[in-house]
Design an enzyme around this catalytic site. Structure first.
Site, PDB file in Angstrom:
ATOM      1  N   SER A 538     -11.611 -23.369  12.776  1.00  0.00           N
ATOM      2  CA  SER A 538     -12.915 -24.042  12.758  1.00  0.00           C
ATOM      3  C   SER A 538     -12.718 -25.508  13.154  1.00  0.00           C
ATOM      4  CB  SER A 538     -13.571 -23.880  11.387  1.00  0.00           C
ATOM      5  OG  SER A 538     -14.946 -24.149  11.447  1.00  0.00           O
ATOM      6  N   ASP A 624     -20.242 -15.181  15.468  1.00  0.00           N
ATOM      7  CA  ASP A 624     -20.069 -16.428  14.720  1.00  0.00           C
ATOM      8  C   ASP A 624     -21.266 -17.346  14.963  1.00  0.00           C
ATOM      9  OD1 ASP A 624     -19.166 -18.732  13.462  1.00  0.00           O
ATOM     10  OD2 ASP A 624     -17.161 -18.631  14.318  1.00  0.00           O
ATOM     11  N   HIS A 658     -18.028 -15.797  11.434  1.00  0.00           N
ATOM     12  CA  HIS A 658     -17.108 -16.923  11.331  1.00  0.00           C
ATOM     13  C   HIS A 658     -15.849 -16.576  10.530  1.00  0.00           C
ATOM     14  CE1 HIS A 658     -16.246 -21.164  11.815  1.00  0.00           C
ATOM     15  NE2 HIS A 658     -16.054 -21.306  10.520  1.00  0.00           N
TER      16      HIS A 658
END
Length: 695
Positions: A538, A624, A658
């Site tokens: 991320s 995501d 995600h």
């Protein structure tokens, strides 16, 4: 389908101009996931990655089996007392998801746990395996029992886009109520009498911005909009104070908070503002008797705690004053004591403030550790539930007896196969960045590991998020093959207090990347590391991309998971999820030419150069909603077209979000895939695990 030839993404020049700067983006077309060419390209990348990692199939299976064999697959969590029940979850061998349960409560001592056995009198609330059915993805967004213990509110997501459907279940009969509300966000809160449930929904930019009140037994179309947040920088969330006296509606940007409260006995009433928002002031509350406790940073960079009368909540009187060397993280109010969670010298701690008596800190056995309050829903309690771990100690659950001041170990997560913490050692090192800043590094290795050793260096460094020392079963597959694992606590995280965060955000962001490279060089120069594989996800994926642009020669490989590598283009587009909210973290390049120039100087996608890069593995998910899949897809395409070295691999999970794949066995296989790739990068794929020595 497989291929030993790297896919070549077609170039479709897309021109954009900002602040007089014209940029050509050849791979912008990959942002359209409905385009068959996009899907075909992602599938071709998956085939290439499969081909390039095919020789690791046996190693992947071996690592998966190591993770599985070390895990007690049929297990129970320590029950938590709430009202007349002990609540807990358990897992069963061969099943992907957990099972939520409860038993009737007698006394303050949790029921005795027996591995592999449900508790006597068990009542199953939700079985995640039954809910998931044959769906390849499944996640829960909320699971909340009404204050009287009669009704369960729960929400589910079956594709990974983090939009959940809310449902209700009567726990005495098991009856599923007809109430069904689609497209809600995480969380929610009950009224005191269980007649109403409050929930939030998101806008097109994935921002929770509306709070609704649902009356049980009515249609979703009749739900009342209670609050709407007009400022696109602010998220909202809803919850209950521990006392269950007040429903709390919190609105917050990255730098500013505003809290409203509503008497939980009157769910149709009006929320009252605790203190109007003031730019740069963050605060949160809990309720204690005739006062609110306020954790805030008004004139207190590292936060302080104040008390405020219920009828005048905007008047704050200091209770725990600000200290420059201690970051206050949270405050928990109980009937006769207050608990403060704090951070000092890069480590967490817990302080108790008795109603009558002097404050004191709870001591812990290891110099490097992570401790935090956990699972304390009861307002009247003589015990404090704590979560504890370190890099060698598996996650542990303690009760702290407030009368005797005794730490009572309730459970330490079992690690099968003869794991002994004494076989491993953890260290705290300090690297020095180019500007002279000392950067903490947490390190773990197996005792007797020959140094310098191949090393995995992990980093994050954004949002004041701290990567605290923690244990990992999967990591043992690295340590037992002679690798070292290290965490670079770079600026932009919160490990060293609010200043640490401020020195790694906005136009100080490049400090994060320089710190990470400095840690890599320190590990090599101090004799810890022979070669280093960097890993982050991320915003930590942004760290990976920027660091490898700065110093590709320092790394033998890079793992970037759901990486935020096309940050400039994303933060320039206010229609994308999270962008406007993120301006307080990264700056606003759309309206500020200086921010635009600064971000352009470091964002990974914009700064790939014709140099030799190490092998890179980028992992993403098609659904995501936080870091869109096209960011790593574009990054890999440009790496392949611009840089030497590699190979550059892209692996896209075509049915997840995600967090990647949702089932625990699926997640273990994904981790085994990544760890086997890392082992291959440092020529440790053939290393043998000495299981006899471990026993």
């Amino acid at each position: 389908m497989s291929s030993d030839t790297p896919p070549v993404a077609k170039k479709v020049p897309a021109e954009r101009t900002h602040h007089g700067d014209t940029v050509i983006d050849d791979y912008a077309w990959l942002a359209d996931k409905e385009d068959p060419d996009t899907v075909a390209y992602l599938e071709a990348e998956n085939a290439f990655t499969q081909d390039q990692t095919g020789h690791l199939k046996d190693l992947q299976e071996a690592v998966f089996q190591e993770i599985k064999s070390r895990t007690l697959e049929t297990d129970l969590s320590v029950p938590t007392r709430k009202g007349g029940w002990w609540y807990y979850s358990r897992t069963e061998e061969g099943k992907q998801y957990g099972i939520q349960c409860r038993v009737r409560a007698t006394g303050d001592t949790p029921p005795e746990l027996k591995a592999g056995e449900p508790l006597a009198g068990e009542e199953v609330l939700l079985d995640g395996n039954e809910l998931a059915g044959d769906s390849p993805f499944f996640a829960m967004g909320t699971s909340a029992v009404s204050p009287d213990g009669a009704v369960l509110a729960y929400s589910t997501d079956f594709n990974g886009n983090e939009r959940f459907t809310l449902r209700f279940k009567r726990l005495d009969t098991g009856e599923a109520l007809l109430d069904e509300i689609p497209n809600i966000f995480y969380g929610g809160s009950w009224s005191a009498d269980g007649s109403a449930f409050f929930y939030t929904i998101v806008d097109d930019a994935w921002r929770p911005y509306r709070l609704f009140r649902h009356i049980i037994g009515t249609a979703a179309e009749e739900d009342v909009l209670v609050y709407e947040e007009p400022d696109e920088r602010f998220w909202i969330g809803v919850g209950l104070t521990r006392s269950e006296r007040y429903i709390v509606l919190s609105a917050g940007s990255k730098i500013t908070s505003e809290v409203r409260v509503l008497d939980a006995d009157y769910p149709t009433g009006e929320f009252a503002v605790v203190r109007p928002r003031e730019t740069g002031v963050e605060y949160s509350i809990d309720h204690a008797g005739d006062r609110f406790l306020i954790l805030h940073n008004r004139h207190a960079r590292n936060f302080e705690i104040a008390s405020a009368p219920i009828d005048d909540p905007g008047t704050w009187t200091p209770l725990v004053e600000h200290r420059e060397d201690t970051r206050l993280l949270d405050v928990d109010a109980f009937s006769d004591h207050v608990v403060v969670h704090f951070r000092k010298d890069g480590l967490t701690g817990i302080r108790v403030l008795p109603e009558d008596g002097e404050p004191y800190e709870i001591p812990f056995p290891e110099p490097i550790h992570t401790a935090e309050p956990a699972g304390n829903p009861e307002f009247h309690s003589r015990r404090l539930r704590l979560a504890y771990t370190s890099m060698v100690t598996p996650p542990s659950v303690y009760d702290y007896d407030l009368a005797s001041r005794e730490l009572i170990l309730l459970k330490r997560r079992p690690v099968l196969g003869g794991y002994d913490p004494e076989d491993y050692e953890q260290f705290r090192e300090w690297a020095v960045a180019d500007d002279g800043t000392r950067v903490p590094v947490s390190i773990v290795s197996r005792k007797g590991t020959s140094r310098p050793a191949p090393t995995v260096l992990y980093g994050y460094g954004s949002y004041e998020t701290s990567i605290d020392p923690s244990f990992s079963v999967a990591r043992l597959s690295l340590l037992d093959r002679g690798l070292v694992f290290a965490v670079a606590h770079v600026r932009g995280g919160g490990e060293m207090g609010r200043r640490w965060y401020e020195e790694g955000r906005l136009t100080n962001k490049r400090n994060s990347f320089g710190d990470f490279v400095a840690v890599a060089r320190h590990l090599k120069s101090s004799g810890w590391s022979s070669e280093i594989v960097a890993r982050g996800g991320s915003a930590g994926g942004l760290l990976m991309g920027a660091a490898v642009n700065l110093a590709p020669e320092e790394f033998s490989g890079v793992v970037a998971e759901v990486p935020f590598v096309d940050a400039l283009n994303t933060i320039l587009d206010p229609s994308l999820p999270l962008t406007v909210i993120e301006w307080d973290e990264w700056g606003d390049p759309l309206h500020n030419p200086n921010v635009y120039a600064y971000m352009k100087s470091y964002t990974p996608y914009e700064n790939i150069v014709d140099r030799t890069y190490p092998p890179i593995l980028a992992i993403t998910s098609l659904n995501d909603t936080r870091v869109l899949y096209h960011e790593p897809a574009k990054w890999v395409a440009r790496l392949r077209a611009t840089a030497a070295g590699g190979p550059f691999l892209l692996k896209t999970e075509m049915g997840a979000g995600h967090g990647g794949r949702s089932g625990r066995y699926d997640a273990w296989r994904e981790e085994a895939f990544t760890l086997s790739w890392i082992l291959d990068r440092v020529n440790a794929a053939e290393a043998k695990v000495d299981t006899e020595e471990k026993r």
